[in-house]
Design an enzyme around this catalytic site. Structure first.
Site, PDB file in Angstrom:
ATOM      1  N   LYS A 116      31.226 -10.444 -29.411  1.00 55.47           N
ATOM      2  CA  LYS A 116      30.163  -9.430 -29.505  1.00 55.47           C
ATOM      3  C   LYS A 116      30.418  -8.350 -28.467  1.00 55.47           C
ATOM      4  O   LYS A 116      30.574  -8.644 -27.274  1.00 55.47           O
ATOM      5  CB  LYS A 116      28.785 -10.051 -29.238  1.00 55.47           C
TER       6      LYS A 116
HETATM    7  C1  E4P Z   1      21.841 -11.322 -30.629  1.00 56.99           C
HETATM    8  O1  E4P Z   1      22.141 -12.347 -30.015  1.00 56.99           O
HETATM    9  C2  E4P Z   1      21.137 -10.245 -29.872  1.00 56.99           C
HETATM   10  O2  E4P Z   1      21.811 -10.047 -28.639  1.00 56.99           O
HETATM   11  C3  E4P Z   1      19.685 -10.603 -29.609  1.00 56.99           C
HETATM   12  O3  E4P Z   1      19.048 -10.959 -30.823  1.00 56.99           O
HETATM   13  C4  E4P Z   1      18.956  -9.436 -28.960  1.00 56.99           C
HETATM   14  O4  E4P Z   1      17.585  -9.762 -28.904  1.00 56.99           O
HETATM   15  P1  E4P Z   1      16.642  -9.064 -27.821  1.00 56.99           P
HETATM   16  O5  E4P Z   1      16.345  -7.659 -28.341  1.00 56.99           O
HETATM   17  O6  E4P Z   1      15.418  -9.924 -27.737  1.00 56.99           O
HETATM   18  O7  E4P Z   1      17.432  -9.038 -26.517  1.00 56.99           O
END
Ligand code: E4P
Length: 221
Positions: A91
């Site tokens: 990612k």
């Molecule tokens: C995926 O893992 C994303 O990083 C995550 O869903 C982000 O969520 P958040 O907006 O609560 O940080």
């Protein structure tokens, strides 16, 4: 549509990966800090944790790089891939440095996901750079008084009109209603926190109905 568990907590992964519809796990630095209870860890501790996740999960495991420059992101991505092998999806935030890193990792046959996406064009540029997944932050878009569903539909339209092979994985999910809307919109995948999966699974009327059936008939032996 693929459903992923949005967590790095080992106990949650152990519980939810058993569900037949959970295809894998997505993590990010905040989720790993929460899982380990510390905001500063060594690479060895990071590697040990993702290795433990890899021993529990047969499907895709999304692990985020923690550098801002392309060189550092690529180095992280190669080390994560060395631990998780083909399960790894690296990612990378959809910044200019991130897109360079995505392109280089793609050249090395390492799968990537452009994350923290907030516009359709950002998603398109990430796909052109070689991202296998694009990850819009649904609730954060909503919080900014924009329409998360519009963004999902924009990205789906771009994938279709430009005949891209990348997958749209929607993240940053905060409530059940969003999940239904995203499913209806036709997203390829969604990643959901454990507490929301629990809420989506349990319906009191289903449980009441089961209790009533079990009460109306007992089959002995
Ligand atoms: C995926 O893992 C994303 O990083 C995550 O869903 C982000 O969520 P958040 O907006 O609560 O940080």
């Amino acid at each position: 549509m693929g459903i992923y568990l949005d967590s790095a907590v080992i106990s949650e992964i152990k519980e939810f990966i058993e569900l037949p519809f959970v295809e894998g796990v997505t993590t990010n630095p905040t989720l790993i800090a929460k899982a380990l209870g510390r905001d500063t860890i060594t690479w060895a501790e990071f590697e040990a944790h993702i290795k433990q996740i890899g021993e529990l999960v047969d499907g895709d495991i999304f692990v985020q790089t923690n550098h801002k420059d392309a060189k550092g992101m690529v180095e992280d991505g190669k080390k994560i891939h060395a631990v998780l092998g083909t399960k790894a999806v690296i990612k990378i935030p959809a910044t200019s440095e991130g897109l360079k890193a995505i392109s280089e990792l793609a050249d090395n046959d390492i799968r990537t996901a452009a994350t923290a996406v907030f516009t359709g064009v950002q998603a398109y540029l990430a796909m052109l750079s070689g991202a296998d997944f694009v990850i819009p932050y649904y609730s954060r878009v909503q919080k900014a008084a924009n329409d998360g569903l519009d963004l999902v539909e924009d990205i789906l339209d771009i994938i279709e009109s430009q005949e891209m092979e990348s997958q749209l994985l929607v993240a940053s999910i905060k409530n059940n209603f969003d999940v239904l809307e995203i499913i209806r919109a036709g997203a390829h995948a969604i990643t959901i926190p454990a507490d929301i999966i629990k809420e989506l699974l349990a319906h009191h009327q289903t449980e009441d109905a089961q209790a009533a059936f079990n009460k109306s008939l007992t089959v002995k032996g």
